[in-house]
Design an enzyme around this catalytic site. Structure first.
Site, mmCIF file in Angstrom:
data_model
loop_
_atom_site.group_PDB
_atom_site.id
_atom_site.type_symbol
_atom_site.label_atom_id
_atom_site.label_comp_id
_atom_site.label_asym_id
_atom_site.label_seq_id
_atom_site.Cartn_x
_atom_site.Cartn_y
_atom_site.Cartn_z
ATOM 1 N N LYS A 1 2.562 11.252 -3.484
ATOM 2 C CA LYS A 1 1.468 10.606 -4.203
ATOM 3 C C LYS A 1 0.508 11.640 -4.811
ATOM 4 C CE LYS A 1 -1.888 6.896 -3.322
ATOM 5 N NZ LYS A 1 -2.345 5.988 -2.262
ATOM 6 N N ASP B 1 -13.292 6.005 2.530
ATOM 7 C CA ASP B 1 -11.877 6.047 2.886
ATOM 8 C C ASP B 1 -11.477 7.456 3.297
ATOM 9 O OD1 ASP B 1 -9.107 6.174 2.923
ATOM 10 O OD2 ASP B 1 -8.814 5.065 1.054
ATOM 11 N N ASP C 1 0.882 -1.167 0.000
ATOM 12 C CA ASP C 1 0.000 0.000 0.000
ATOM 13 C C ASP C 1 0.914 1.210 0.000
ATOM 14 O OD1 ASP C 1 -1.639 2.143 0.585
ATOM 15 O OD2 ASP C 1 -2.287 1.391 2.559
#
Ligand code: AMP
Length: 582
Positions: free
Chosen positions: A70, A177, A8
């Site tokens: 990211k 999430d 992840d």
């Protein structure tokens, strides 16, 4: 078989794991943490450090410490407004290279833990990542020396971790999430055994960090910089997920002024509610894009550390009209799913043989009502075990074998599965030899075989499925009780054993005194009598004091030492005499 890592690669933290002997596990880094900060600090010479050590440098060296890369690799189109506090071009690196450094560290963590080189991986990305962003992630993996076997969407991975891959065709789920910096909501549908992402929505600028900042600002004295309270605010926020109230104490935070602030759940919820409420429109949009009504969902699952906040859970329940599934660790669900996917790809999950174990111990009742375990709980089946028993009473005609299941020391507290009455020829106490053997076959069927070794008579009792087929709740309860009563049970077992010994000792001493009365000195006799009285008193006391009885037995044993020696000598003399050797 070559291992495949599940990774992840997160905005704030990354995790790595692998399927080991059939179990998906997440691996700890050198600091013993499974979460490794997705941070890279570059020195002037181009070398870098990664993870927690890099994060510690951020305050001193913000321009050369890359975090949240990211967001750059995965910039959602039209949302490129996030400005990092660093310039990658100035450092002389790219998002792919930075991501590769993080992946290299994860690879090293895995290799250290597994003590072998690994070069294949599954990596997760947000569901909204486009082709270019997925490819960039793949490239980063390859730069780190990993063959990227698959790029998996994070909500899909989470669904795997929650075990939802067993859903039937057309069933739909929502994955909510809320992490440190971003919020994502996805609606998935199961089609031909694979999850399809029907829709995604979210906010790349909404997460736990905003909550920390809101708290920091609310406690910040006028004129001070709220940034210095963010860390304490985050810690307080986490405590408030389990506590009703907490205190933020920062003594002499600026050298002379101290800050001490009590914050309760209510204040906290008032403060962060507006932030959480911002997730609502995204959820509704994702549902409408997917053409799904809330009541058509088969599950709502939670991902991201911020979903540990009780108010978030309540709010999710409100939006979707159903309680979310909270059975997994929200900050590890995506990584766990990546590991499971990697395990499926490498074949290690398919190849594991599912072995059943006995949920509770199996045994029989012995003298004094004690449980005698023959097959302990958690033994892998099929299995076989047995013991030899004898009769406790002279001229006993048969032996009752009660087959028991449970964890308690006393037979009466365990469950009786069945009983066998085994006849045998009458004889003196201890003369019978009965073998009892338990066999559990692969189907969980327990067979109890009792054999009188003198006559070779077998009696068989078959108990269908009880060995493995016990309701989970009842097993839990039995185990909980065995722990709860462990002390009392143990005392009772020791007491029973001591009592059996005393009951054997007392008549033997009486008999010996009768036989050798003349040869025993007055002192010895009175010592023996005193010890015997002590044993009897202990035995008849209303309280079962196992320790006292054991001690009394011991004293009686000691007092009769010489008597015992004489008994043995006499017996030998007699035997020699009988055989005409003297
Ligand atoms: P993730 O991106 O999933 O690792 O989530 C990180 C975010 O979750 C950070 O903002 C953490 O402060 C937050 N977080 C982690 N644990 C808790 C907790 N027990 N209660 C509230 N927030 C938490």
């Amino acid at each position: 078989m070559s291992l495949i890592l599940g990774i992840d690669l997160g905005t704030t933290n990354s995790l790595v794991g692998v399927v080991d002997s059939g179990f998906p596990i997440l691996l700890a880094n050198e600091e013993g943490q499974r979460l490794t900060p997705s941070a890279v600090n570059y020195a002037a010479d181009g070398s870098c450090i990664v993870g927690a050590a890099a994060l510690r440098k951020r305050a001193l060296d913000p321009k050369r410490t890359v975090t949240s890369v990211k967001r750059l690799i995965g910039r959602r189109s039209g949302e490129g407004d996030w400005q990092p506090p660093y310039q990658l071009s100035e450092i002389g690196t790219t998002p792919v290279q930075v991501s590769a450094e993080i992946l290299k560290l994860l690879k090293a963590i895995a290799e250290r833990a597994l003590e072998q080189p690994v070069n294949r991986a599954v990596i997760t990305v947000p569901a909204y990542f486009n082709d270019a962003q997925r490819n960039a992630t793949k490239q980063a993996g390859e730069l780190a020396g990993l063959t990227v076997e698959r790029i998996v969407s994070e909500p899909t991975a989470a669904a795997l971790a929650y075990g939802l891959d067993k859903l039937s065709e057309r069933q739909k789920i929502a994955v909510y999430d809320l992490g440190g910096g971003t919020f994502d909501i996805s609606v998935l549908e199961m089609r031909e055994g694979i999850f399809q992402v029907l829709s995604t929505a979210g906010d790349t600028q909404l997460g736990g960090d905003d909550i920390d900042r809101a708290i920091a600002e609310s406690i910040c004295p006028t004129g001070a910089d709220p940034a210095q309270f963010v860390e304490a605010a985050e810690a307080a926020k986490k405590r408030l997920s389990t506590e009703d109230s907490t205190r933020i104490d920062l003594p002499f935070y600026d050298g002379s002024i101290s800050l001490s602030h009590e914050i309760n759940r209510n204040d906290f919820e008032k403060l962060v509610r507006p932030l959480i409420e911002r997730t609502r429109t995204h959820c509704l949009r994702a549902l409408s894009d997917a053409g799904v009504k809330p009541d058509e969902l088969d599950a709502v699952i939670l991902v991201g550390g911020s979903t540990r906040i009780p108010m978030v859970r309540r709010y999710v329940a409100e939006i979707f009209g159903r309680e979310p599934d909270i059975s997994q660790n929200p900050d590890e669900a995506v990584a766990l799913g990546a590991v499971i996917q990697a395990g499926i790809l490498s074949g290690s999950l398919k190849n594991v043989l599912l072995l059943d174990v006995t949920p509770l111990s199996l045994g029989i009742e012995t003298f004094g009502g004690l449980m005698n375990t023959i097959i302990p709980r958690n033994t892998t089946i099929p299995c076989k075990a047995g013991e030899m028993f004898t009769n406790a009473v002279t001229n006993q005609q048969d032996m009752l074998i009660r087959v028991l299941q449970g964890e308690r020391e006393l037979a009466k507290d365990n469950w009786e599965l069945g009983r066998i009455v085994l006849p045998f020829p009458a004889g003196a106490k201890g003369s019978a030899r009965v073998g009892v053997q338990f066999t559990i076959d692969a189907n969980g069927i327990l067979q109890v075989l009792a054999r009188d070794t003198a006559t070779q008579t077998d009696t068989v009792l078959e108990i269908q499925n009880t060995a493995v087929d016990v309701d989970d709740d009842r097993v839990e309860q039995m185990i909980a009780e065995s722990v709860e009563y462990a002390f009392e049970d143990m005392n009772e077992r020791v007491w029973t054993e001591a009592k059996l010994k005393a009951e054997e000792l007392l008549p033997a001493v009486d008999a010996a005194l009768m036989q050798f009365g003349d040869a025993v000195s007055d002192d010895e006799r009175s010592a023996i009598m005193t010890a015997a009285v002590k044993v009897r008193t202990s035995l008849n006391a209303p309280e079962h004091d196992a320790k006292a009885l054991k001690m009394a037995n011991q004293e009686l044993d000691d007092a009769t030492q010489e008597l015992a020696v004489r008994l043995v000598e006499r017996a030998m003399e007699e035997s020699l005499l009988r055989r005409g050797l003297v």
